[in-house]
Scaffold this motif. Structure first.
Motif, PDB file in Angstrom:
ATOM      1  N   LEU A 149       0.877  -1.266  -0.017  1.00 55.27           N
ATOM      2  CA  LEU A 149       0.046   0.035  -0.201  1.00 55.27           C
ATOM      3  C   LEU A 149       1.049   1.077  -0.206  1.00 55.27           C
ATOM      4  O   LEU A 149       1.956   1.409   0.649  1.00 55.27           O
ATOM      5  CB  LEU A 149      -1.040   0.078   1.242  1.00 55.27           C
ATOM      6  N   VAL A 150       0.320   2.070  -0.835  1.00 59.11           N
ATOM      7  CA  VAL A 150       1.125   3.440  -0.642  1.00 59.11           C
ATOM      8  C   VAL A 150       0.193   4.829  -1.043  1.00 59.11           C
ATOM      9  O   VAL A 150      -0.749   4.573  -1.772  1.00 59.11           O
ATOM     10  CB  VAL A 150       2.316   3.368  -1.669  1.00 59.11           C
ATOM     11  N   GLU A 151       0.557   5.710  -0.311  1.00 56.45           N
ATOM     12  CA  GLU A 151      -0.555   6.768  -0.494  1.00 56.45           C
ATOM     13  C   GLU A 151      -0.130   7.443  -2.015  1.00 56.45           C
ATOM     14  O   GLU A 151       1.029   7.381  -2.354  1.00 56.45           O
ATOM     15  CB  GLU A 151      -0.133   7.996   0.142  1.00 56.45           C
ATOM     16  N   ARG A 152      -0.992   7.899  -2.534  1.00 54.79           N
ATOM     17  CA  ARG A 152      -1.071   8.271  -4.283  1.00 54.79           C
ATOM     18  C   ARG A 152       0.156   9.290  -4.643  1.00 54.79           C
ATOM     19  O   ARG A 152       0.732   9.087  -5.307  1.00 54.79           O
ATOM     20  CB  ARG A 152      -2.478   8.644  -4.814  1.00 54.79           C
ATOM     21  N   ASP A 153      -0.072  10.373  -3.477  1.00 55.11           N
ATOM     22  CA  ASP A 153       0.886  11.575  -3.812  1.00 55.11           C
ATOM     23  C   ASP A 153       2.154  11.110  -3.577  1.00 55.11           C
ATOM     24  O   ASP A 153       3.217  11.674  -4.235  1.00 55.11           O
ATOM     25  CB  ASP A 153       0.611  12.645  -2.870  1.00 55.11           C
ATOM     26  N   ALA A 154       2.528  10.197  -2.400  1.00 56.09           N
ATOM     27  CA  ALA A 154       3.963   9.671  -2.227  1.00 56.09           C
ATOM     28  C   ALA A 154       4.459   8.685  -3.677  1.00 56.09           C
ATOM     29  O   ALA A 154       5.643   8.822  -3.927  1.00 56.09           O
ATOM     30  CB  ALA A 154       3.982   8.829  -1.044  1.00 56.09           C
ATOM     31  N   PHE A 155       3.434   7.988  -3.881  1.00 51.92           N
ATOM     32  CA  PHE A 155       3.845   7.101  -5.309  1.00 51.92           C
ATOM     33  C   PHE A 155       4.323   8.134  -6.187  1.00 51.92           C
ATOM     34  O   PHE A 155       5.297   7.725  -6.850  1.00 51.92           O
ATOM     35  CB  PHE A 155       2.595   6.219  -5.419  1.00 51.92           C
TER      36      PHE A 155
END
Length: 201
Positions: A149-155
């Motif tokens: 799982l990853v936050e979209r902005d961080a990705f």
């Protein structure tokens, strides 16, 4: 949209026909009240992966170059979710693991998480080979790519998965994500109470 589940798939029609209905049931249970979607990125399959995924209600994309990094990135580029959950086609999370994952999303302390594994099927040797890494995953706060799982902005900020790598791309991704999280005063964690279940093939 709150969550996008992204499943990279190469010749995975059989696995998807079994796992996708169960995954959707568990998402409905664990993410009740939140909007979510499932994207299957067909990575140039020669079987009915795309057709089966469509039949089971997934949004299907096509990535012509056989590389899991590209398949994951293609799925992420079309995702609507604030959070991106990458799950391998032969891997199935429990409702409990999905519930813990939702709590990670709702806690502003984290930018992502992974999971330890409980291998089902295949040889005992392969099960032991894969599960022996679980203590190391917990100790080093690291994980593989079967459930990530990853936050979209961080990705987007770290540039997604490296297309320069054809192996260990998830290790590179988690290393970069953890560095980025530290800069932001946040964390990455490995969940272990309800290990994700990949096949032992």
């Amino acid at each position: 949209m709150f969550l996008t589940v992204i499943i990279p798939a190469w010749n995975e029609a059989e696995q998807i026909s079994v796992n996708l209905p169960l995954l959707k049931q568990r998402l409905e249970q664990s993410f009740a009240g939140y909007d979510w979607e499932v994207i299957v990125c067909d990575n140039n399959s020669s079987d009915a992966t795309a057709e089966v995924a469509t039949e089971h209600g997934a949004k299907v994309l096509f990535e012509p170059e056989n590389q899991i990094s590209r398949a994951r990135n293609t799925g992420a580029a079309a995702a609507k979710g604030e959070w991106l959950l990458f799950i391998d086609a032969d891997t199935l999370p429990s409702a409990d693991l999905l519930g813990e994952t939702k709590e990670v999303c709702l806690t502003e302390e984290f930018l992502g998480c992974g999971s330890t594994v409980n291998v089902v099927g295949g040889t005992l040797l392969n099960k032991l080979r894969m599960e022996r890494l679980n203590p190391l995953f917990r100790l080093l706060n690291f994980c593989g790519g079967a459930y990530l799982l990853v936050e979209r902005d961080a990705f987007e900020s770290i540039g997604g998965f490296s297309i320069g790598l054809y192996a260990y791309e998830e290790i590179d991704f988690v290393m970069r994500l953890k560095r980025y999280a530290r800069k932001k005063g946040k964390r990455f964690m490995v969940l272990h109470h309800y290990p994700v279940v990949p096949s032992g093939r």
